[in-house]
Design a protein around this motif. Sequence first.
Motif: not given
Lengths: 387, 387
Positions: A32-35, A57-58, A75-76, A79-81
């Motif tokens: 679900r992460v955009p992109g 990860a950095p 996106g990563l 991500f907040s959903a």
Amino acid sequence: MHVIDVMPPLREGEILPPIAETELARWIALSRVPGLGCVNFKKLAEYFDDTTEAFSAPAEALAKIQGLDPNVIDGLRHFSAWAEIEAEVRRAAKAGIKIVPFTDPIYPARLRSIADPPPVLYVKGEIRNQDERAVAVVGSRSASDYGRRVARDLCWGLASLGFTVVSGMARGIDGAAHEAALNAGGRTLAVLGSGVDRAYPPEHDKLYQRISESGAVISEFPLGTGPVPFNFPVRNRLISGLSLGVVVVEATEKSGSLITASLALEQGREVFAVPGEAGASRSRGTHQLIRQGARLVETVNDIVEEIAPQLCAPKQNAESAPRRALPEHLGDEFQKVFALFQEQSLQIDEVIERSGCSPSRISEILLELELLGYIKQLPGKKYRVED
Amino acid sequence: MHVIDVMPPLREGEILPPIAETELARWIALSRVPGLGCVNFKKLAEYFDDTTEAFSAPAEALAKIQGLDPNVIDGLRHFSAWAEIEAEVRRAAKAGIKIVPFTDPIYPARLRSIADPPPVLYVKGEIRNQDERAVAVVGSRSASDYGRRVARDLCWGLASLGFTVVSGMARGIDGAAHEAALNAGGRTLAVLGSGVDRAYPPEHDKLYQRISESGAVISEFPLGTGPVPFNFPVRNRLISGLSLGVVVVEATEKSGSLITASLALEQGREVFAVPGEAGASRSRGTHQLIRQGARLVETVNDIVEEIAPQLCAPKQNAESAPRRALPEHLGDEFQKVFALFQEQSLQIDEVIERSGCSPSRISEILLELELLGYIKQLPGKKYRVED
């Protein structure tokens, strides 16, 4: 199987919301992460031992991944959903739906190998190891009686030979394919273009129940996703990705089944097509496929002959036994037939005569012995012990 | 045309029987010398400027011919059946049958190029130059209604586009093929496995009349030869040899049409096959051909697309005219359509729109212009002026 469908307890000193700390939630989040589409996901999966590390990860590490879309890194990070994911996990558990991450042993190995595999699969029913021996049978929603009959004959035959029939549960050919596999007492997988929690089309409600009881209904889309037209071509790559080959029974010139066929080719799967009469609009697509090199299919043998070499025969230790013994569980008929080959190679007619079994039973036994790697087919329907 | 069907007067001091001194008689004799089949004949034809010299050539000369069966030399030396040949020549003249030697200009050039061409052809009717643009259409004697319908549609289309339809005048597909070509006002050639002086099968008596009036009935067998089963596979090499390609409409697994198809492949001809429903016994042979690489045919376009490159386009002198003018006899429609291409390449839809002609008429005109070498087809149904 270690399907993760419960929430682990919070760890001390946690700063992210609790759901983000469960492995399953992070897998779902990867879808679900955009992109972050499935192609970028595959890149992450190949880079990290545990793909879900991508969330922590950095940015510099992520930036090193060849060809990864830079938007994915943002996106990563943002991500907040997680709350929605938590709700979905609970909903799935309640509906008896498994959420199977990419690295889970029951995630089909053949599907894992495609260029754009989904991070998670939603599964209503059960995927088994034997489903690796799968053949997809697809075709027009507006099938002719002829097309439906051929789909039934082929799928009955495939299921009887122990192949799992994969299709899209659509009206027409797909429905006939699933039904015939079930009626033969075989396995079938339906891959939906909507959420796996609803039967689509609605008139296939009973079929959906039967498939989820004796096979599996599968989707990569979140629960509750409607049958959006855009999803169907996307879904088709899973139908071919799960299968050794794709059989197109009927297709007009603009049929979605032709998309499945070209995805199958990209994925290195065999493509089969059933002919029809010249001038029949529903065969125009299959004729086009045949002209482009798809194998013409009249009977289930045409399919099996082509995919048999792909099925891994267990390799025998050359030193241990110049003539292998069959495992006992295969039963007396198998032992009797296999014994005939100890001294010589035989044609199928000779096997039928000497064994006293029916031709159809002998076909089944020989195929099974061949697939298990005990015998080998030679030109002219001859067989000998595999060495 | 210099068909030799009268006896020249005796020459002074002649020692052989008079008939052996006529050129035609010697050609006929080449087809009857014991041990001298058509393969050996082709070797003689390639060795001698005038093949009939073989009768008077010294044995040492004949012995030098690579791969010539030594029995042939004896056969040529001792040939004596001149009286029978004389009788046949008279009989042919009476029945209006031409005997066409291998080197005669009306002997079809394409047939002359095969490995085993007959030394003479018996022809009832007329072979024309335009018959070099021939396509064979063959199939089961026990054709289905579907097969007959497809044969009719394809042959009507081929004949309408100016192709000569070649077939074997057998019951079923062959008969339907000849009839459709005749009904379209086109040319057709029937190659018989019996003598050309009798209609076989008898129920095709009227068809035989029609073909000999608007095309030709052809055979390599002496007059009066009965329909011996052995002759039919032999005859089939002429059907394919005369043609740019062979279309098999319906065929069971053991059909003679499959022999024609494999002869066609050996001769470097295109092979086409019409699909049918899976399980239809009369389509099993055509499906087998398609699996082996024959081109699947639904419409006449599928045939024409494939053979068009083989048709010699007249080569234009590069200096004389960067844009050629069409010959006037082609008429206004052709001029109008050709004019559209002077500035640009066009898709078929654009040509239809700009010309105001019907799509089917435009297809005909474009094909004709292409075959005549005025325009060239590009990928995607686009055309441009040939340069």
